[in-house]
Design an enzyme around this catalytic site. Structure first.
Site, PDB file in Angstrom:
ATOM      1  CD  GLU A 195      10.843  -9.376 -10.533  1.00 48.96           C
ATOM      2  OE1 GLU A 195      11.694  -9.781  -9.711  1.00 48.96           O
ATOM      3  OE2 GLU A 195       9.965  -8.560 -10.228  1.00 48.96           O
ATOM      4  CG  ASN A 224      21.499   7.008  12.662  1.00 50.23           C
ATOM      5  OD1 ASN A 224      20.498   7.412  13.221  1.00 50.23           O
ATOM      6  ND2 ASN A 224      21.839   7.357  11.430  1.00 50.23           N
ATOM      7  N   GLY A 225      22.357   3.441  15.197  1.00 47.97           N
ATOM      8  CA  GLY A 225      23.133   2.266  15.591  1.00 47.97           C
ATOM      9  C   GLY A 225      22.551   1.645  16.837  1.00 47.97           C
ATOM     10  CE  LYS A 275      10.291  -2.417  -4.267  1.00 45.27           C
ATOM     11  NZ  LYS A 275      10.970  -3.724  -4.419  1.00 45.27           N
ATOM     12  CD1 TRP A 322      13.569   0.297  11.424  1.00 49.65           C
ATOM     13  CD2 TRP A 322      12.762   1.358   9.642  1.00 49.65           C
ATOM     14  NE1 TRP A 322      12.950  -0.625  10.636  1.00 49.65           N
ATOM     15  CE2 TRP A 322      12.451  -0.011   9.533  1.00 49.65           C
ATOM     16  CE3 TRP A 322      12.353   2.219   8.626  1.00 49.65           C
ATOM     17  CZ2 TRP A 322      11.760  -0.543   8.448  1.00 49.65           C
ATOM     18  CZ3 TRP A 322      11.672   1.679   7.551  1.00 49.65           C
ATOM     19  CH2 TRP A 322      11.375   0.321   7.468  1.00 49.65           C
ATOM     20  CD  GLU A 377      12.805 -14.009  -5.017  1.00 51.09           C
ATOM     21  OE1 GLU A 377      11.646 -14.271  -5.343  1.00 51.09           O
ATOM     22  OE2 GLU A 377      13.258 -12.851  -5.012  1.00 51.09           O
ATOM     23  CE  LYS A 413      13.931 -10.756  -7.762  1.00 51.45           C
ATOM     24  NZ  LYS A 413      13.038 -10.841  -6.664  1.00 51.45           N
ATOM     25  NE  ARG A 461      19.481   5.892   5.905  1.00 54.75           N
ATOM     26  CZ  ARG A 461      20.606   5.271   5.658  1.00 54.75           C
ATOM     27  NH1 ARG A 461      21.205   5.443   4.512  1.00 54.75           N
ATOM     28  NH2 ARG A 461      21.161   4.481   6.550  1.00 54.75           N
ATOM     29  CB  CYS A 515      18.136   5.859  12.514  1.00 53.27           C
ATOM     30  SG  CYS A 515      17.245   4.753  13.602  1.00 53.27           S
ATOM     31  CG  HIS A 528       8.194 -36.776 -12.540  1.00 47.35           C
ATOM     32  ND1 HIS A 528       7.868 -38.102 -12.597  1.00 47.35           N
ATOM     33  CD2 HIS A 528       8.917 -36.618 -11.398  1.00 47.35           C
ATOM     34  CE1 HIS A 528       8.348 -38.725 -11.539  1.00 47.35           C
ATOM     35  NE2 HIS A 528       8.995 -37.843 -10.791  1.00 47.35           N
TER      36      HIS A 528
HETATM   37  O1  M6R Z   1       4.945  -5.549  -1.926  1.00 48.57           O
HETATM   38  P1  M6R Z   1       4.691  -7.030  -2.030  1.00 48.57           P
HETATM   39  O2  M6R Z   1       5.732  -7.840  -1.348  1.00 48.57           O
HETATM   40  O3  M6R Z   1       3.316  -7.414  -1.612  1.00 48.57           O
HETATM   41  O4  M6R Z   1       4.805  -7.323  -3.592  1.00 48.57           O
HETATM   42  C1  M6R Z   1       4.533  -8.580  -4.113  1.00 48.57           C
HETATM   43  C2  M6R Z   1       5.085  -8.721  -5.508  1.00 48.57           C
HETATM   44  O5  M6R Z   1       4.472  -7.797  -6.369  1.00 48.57           O
HETATM   45  C3  M6R Z   1       6.602  -8.500  -5.552  1.00 48.57           C
HETATM   46  O6  M6R Z   1       7.259  -9.375  -4.683  1.00 48.57           O
HETATM   47  C4  M6R Z   1       7.147  -8.710  -6.972  1.00 48.57           C
HETATM   48  O7  M6R Z   1       7.043 -10.048  -7.338  1.00 48.57           O
HETATM   49  C5  M6R Z   1       8.598  -8.220  -7.049  1.00 48.57           C
HETATM   50  N1  M6R Z   1       8.780  -7.448  -8.234  1.00 48.57           N
HETATM   51  C6  M6R Z   1       9.585  -9.311  -7.058  1.00 48.57           C
HETATM   52  O8  M6R Z   1      10.883  -8.906  -7.308  1.00 48.57           O
END
Ligand code: M6R
Length: 602
Positions: free
Chosen positions: A485, A99-100, A597, A75, A478, A482, A27, A2, A501
């Protein structure tokens, strides 16, 4: 998340409010509203969806002359995103935005209802305005009535109230949710963060918890539990992007730090004392369902992989996970007893969306777990559970992963509860752990400083292996994603037991292993996997609550009572490590090369 904006002064209030709310759009929100009092004229507008809808509704309206005004982006937490639930909430002659969460709102609401008050919305916020009017009706004195109102509230809030009983005053209070006051000559602004008032106000005061008061005649009178107090304004920055980052260097860093707070939002109204509630799902949603298939991409795929362990272990439901781009072309065999779940931060990922359409045309029931309401994936699904992470700006996903995993954990418990496949003891144990996750996600200065120092040793080498077992294997995937990337270094996530293996052939001092060694899950097994690597001179960075002598670097975690708490705490460590390595390498943390993104192409 919010957002709040308020203004008292002679300027065009509608524009100030709408522009301010626009600055808070990042936000995330699902409805918005404004209320303005000029003399005896009270105007109020609300709209669900984007601010553009509110702009349309207020097109013909213009405020004139001096007045008081408040605005809000909502939100949804208590109650669905409807116009009635949108703020500002009206009593008989007063409006409030908030908010809250008012934790004792049920008790307050029942008391007010027994006094004959009718509630229009399902929100906790509406209690504030009715309480105020209840006190004012007895005393005819606005500020003491506001004080008494605040006194009754338990929980976190930042709130603004305007009333026809005091047409030159805005009442405010803050406890646990952010709010600040901006000043420019005789004008006073309010906002939940500084971006809405940058370029308008020249000075600012950031309210402390427990402070409340009123603004009138260009002046603010401030109180706390000890009585009236003086305060010092400070100059307001003119840089909006800097302000949006709330003082952090990068959006990704801000989002890592936000995880503790947003996790509470994800659980709000869903994780109750002794049960799980998911209002998003009809009572008979799981009728006829005996299996789950989840499709997603990237980070969202990793949260799906984590959840497969939870669905089978907790809910006792078979669960298969597929990368959406693979699923689309494998001519999958789909049966109608399978619930098809898609996970997506953006809700627009092309492969995930197409996978969902395929499942739907095969007649499967669908559920999406998503961060963006009204996104294509949400609209296409039979039901949706929103992750409530707030807008994620860093391309490298952090808080979306954390909240997706939490929603999936909640869902696993919910299915177990509905299908009666888990005992009360297990439900209680899991809920108790859930309620501790915000703490496990907190970033301490010590931890961040340690990872910053340590990162300088990991800027070369021929690659990283993140290893873990069970749910810590998807976390390893994951962590590696990270790192690659944003550092552009080669990193792989691997099940610890699989190293021997094949990949162990790569072992030498220039191979960096990030070992996830939880105490609560197969500790002895992973320990011997790491020992095998150490014996071959691999550089080991161990993350564990238990000291480990063979580690070259060791990060000791604190939470060791439940695997998910260890999971979330270790997740933060891997995120910060990737961030600090990337910073040292001089990379663009928020917008890494070649990445977008939202991937809306196949
Ligand atoms: O918006 P989505 O969660 O569907 O996106 C999926 C992937 O493109 C996304 O998670 C991507 O791997 C990110 N850059 C990871 O940090």
């Amino acid at each position: 998340m919010c957002g709040i904006v308020g203004y008292i002064g002679p300027k065009e209030k509608k524009e100030i409010l709408l522009d301010g709310l626009q600055e808070l759009e990042y936000r995330g929100y699902d409805s918005a509203g404004i209320a303005i009092i000029e003399g005896k004229k009270l105007s109020n507008f609300k709209a669900i969806g984007k601010l553009q809808n509110l702009r349309e509704k207020t097109k013909a309206y213009e405020s004139e002359g001096f007045g008081i005004s408040i605005g809000h982006t909502r939100w949804a937490t208590h109650g669905k995103p409807t116009e009635l639930n949108a703020h500002p909430h009206l009593g008989t002659y007063s409006y409030v935005v908030h908010n809250g969460i008012i934790e004792n709102y049920q008790i307050l609401k029942e008391e007010l209802q027994s006094d004959g008050v009718t509630f229009l919305s399902q929100t906790d916020t509406e209690t504030i305005v009715h309480l105020f009017e209840k006190f004012y009706n007895k005393t005819d004195d606005a500020f003491p009535s506001f004080e008494k109102t605040i006194d009754k509230l338990e929980g976190a809030y930042a709130t603004l109230l305007i009333t026809e009983a005091a047409i030159d005053t805005i009442f405010f209070a803050k406890n646990g949710s952010p709010m600040l006051i901006g000043f420019d000559k005789d004008e006073v602004y309010f906002a939940s963060s500084d971006t809405p008032i940058i370029g308008k106000a020249t000075e600012v005061y950031y309210l402390e918890d427990g402070e409340y008061g009123y603004a009138k005649d260009g002046k603010v009178t401030l109180f706390n539990a000890k009585g009236e107090r003086s305060f010092t304004k400070q100059a307001l920055t003119a840089n909006k992007v800097l302000a949006q980052k709330d003082g952090y260097r990068f959006f990704m860093e801000k989002e890592i730090y936000e995880q503790s707070r947003v996790m509470s939002e994800t659980m709000m109204g869903r994780v109750l004392d002794s049960s799980i509630a998911l209002d998003e799902l009809d009572a008979n949603f799981f009728d006829g369902i005996s299996a789950i298939k989840i499709c997603a991409c990237g980070t969202s795929y990793h949260s799906a992989l984590t959840s497969a362990y939870l669905f089978e272990r907790i809910s006792k439901v078979r669960c298969d996970i597929e990368i959406a781009s693979e699923f689309r072309y494998k001519e999958p065999l789909l049966t109608k007893d399978t619930l098809f779940i898609t996970i997506s931060q953006s809700g627009e990922t092309a492969d995930t969306l197409e996978a969902l359409k395929m499942a739907k045309s095969a007649g499967l029931k669908s559920l999406s777990i998503c961060n963006v309401d009204n996104s294509s994936i949400v609209r296409e699904s039979d039901a949706a559970i929103l992750t409530r992470a707030g807008i994620e700006k860093g391309v490298a996903s952090t808080k979306a992963f954390a909240t997706q995993t939490m929603v999936l954990w909640i869902l696993a418990l919910y299915i177990g509860q509905e299908k009666k496949t888990i005992s009360k003891e297990v439900l209680h144990r899991e809920i108790n752990a859930m309620l501790h996750t915000p703490k496990a996600l907190m970033v301490t200065d010590m931890l961040h400083a340690k990872l910053n120092r340590l990162s300088k040793r990991y800027l070369h080498g021929h690659g990283f292996f993140f290893i873990g077992r069970d749910i810590f294997f998807p976390l390893a995937l994951e962590g590696a994603l990270k790192l690659k990337e944003i550092s552009y270094m080669h990193a792989e996530g691997y099940p610890a037991g699989e190293m021997k293996h094949g990949p162990i052939a790569l072992a030498d001092a220039e191979l960096f292993t990030i070992a996830l060694m939880p105490k609560t899950m197969h500790y002895e097994k992973i320990k011997s996997n790491v020992e095998e690597l150490s014996a071959r001179d691999t550089t080991i960075c161990a993350i564990s609550p238990l000291p480990f002598d063979l580690a070259d670097d060791f990060i000791q975690t604190k939470y060791d009572s439940h695997p998910m708490l260890e999971f979330f705490e270790m997740m933060v460590v891997t995120q910060l490590l990737a961030l600090e390595i990337s910073v040292r390498l001089g990379n663009d943390v928020d917008m890494p090369r070649n990445l977008a993104k939202s991937v809306t192409v196949e």
